[in-house]
Design a protein around this motif. Sequence first.
Motif, PDB file in Angstrom:
ATOM      1  N   ARG A  40       0.836  -1.212   0.000  1.00  0.00           N
ATOM      2  CA  ARG A  40       0.000   0.000   0.000  1.00  0.00           C
ATOM      3  C   ARG A  40       0.869   1.260   0.000  1.00  0.00           C
ATOM      4  N   GLU A  44       0.744   4.054  -2.942  1.00  0.00           N
ATOM      5  CA  GLU A  44       0.100   5.291  -2.478  1.00  0.00           C
ATOM      6  C   GLU A  44       0.521   6.525  -3.276  1.00  0.00           C
ATOM      7  N   ARG A  54      -4.160  -0.530  -9.021  1.00  0.00           N
ATOM      8  CA  ARG A  54      -3.549  -0.454  -7.695  1.00  0.00           C
ATOM      9  C   ARG A  54      -3.635  -1.815  -6.993  1.00  0.00           C
ATOM     10  N   GLU A  58      -0.508  -4.158  -5.957  1.00  0.00           N
ATOM     11  CA  GLU A  58      -0.361  -4.542  -4.548  1.00  0.00           C
ATOM     12  C   GLU A  58      -0.323  -6.060  -4.392  1.00  0.00           C
TER      13      GLU A  58
END
Length: 122
Positions: A40, A44, A54, A58
Motif C-alpha cells: 500500500r 500510495e 492499484r 499490490e
Amino acid sequence: MTDAAGRTGRDSGQPGDVVNQVEGYLLWQARVAEAQERARAFTEPLEWLTTAQREEIEEHYVRDCLNRARADLQRVADRCRALRGEYEERYRHLRARCLAFLVAALAVVAAAALLAVAVTQS
C-alpha cells in the motif's frame, strides 16, 4: 499438508510442537501484514493508478515479498539442518574419543593394580 511456513502438518508428539506451529503461523501472518502494508505504501504515491491497477500491483508486490520470504526461510532451515548434522557428527566423534580415553584410563588403572598386586606378592 504443509502450513504457510512450509512445515508438515503431522504431529510428532512433542509438547512444544503446537506452540511452535502457532508461533510460526503468527510470524507468517505478521509477514503477510507487513507485505500488504509495504504494498500500500508503494502504490500510495502513484495517484494516477485506477483502483484495479492499484490492487493488481499490490497483489503482485505482496506475492513477490512472500515468495522471497519463503525462499529466505527455506535457506535458513536448510542451513540449520546442515549445521545440526555437522554438530551431531562432531558430537559422535567427541563421544567416541571420550570413551576411548576412559577405556585407556581404566586399562592403565587395571594394569597398575595388577602390577601392585604382583609386587606385593613377591
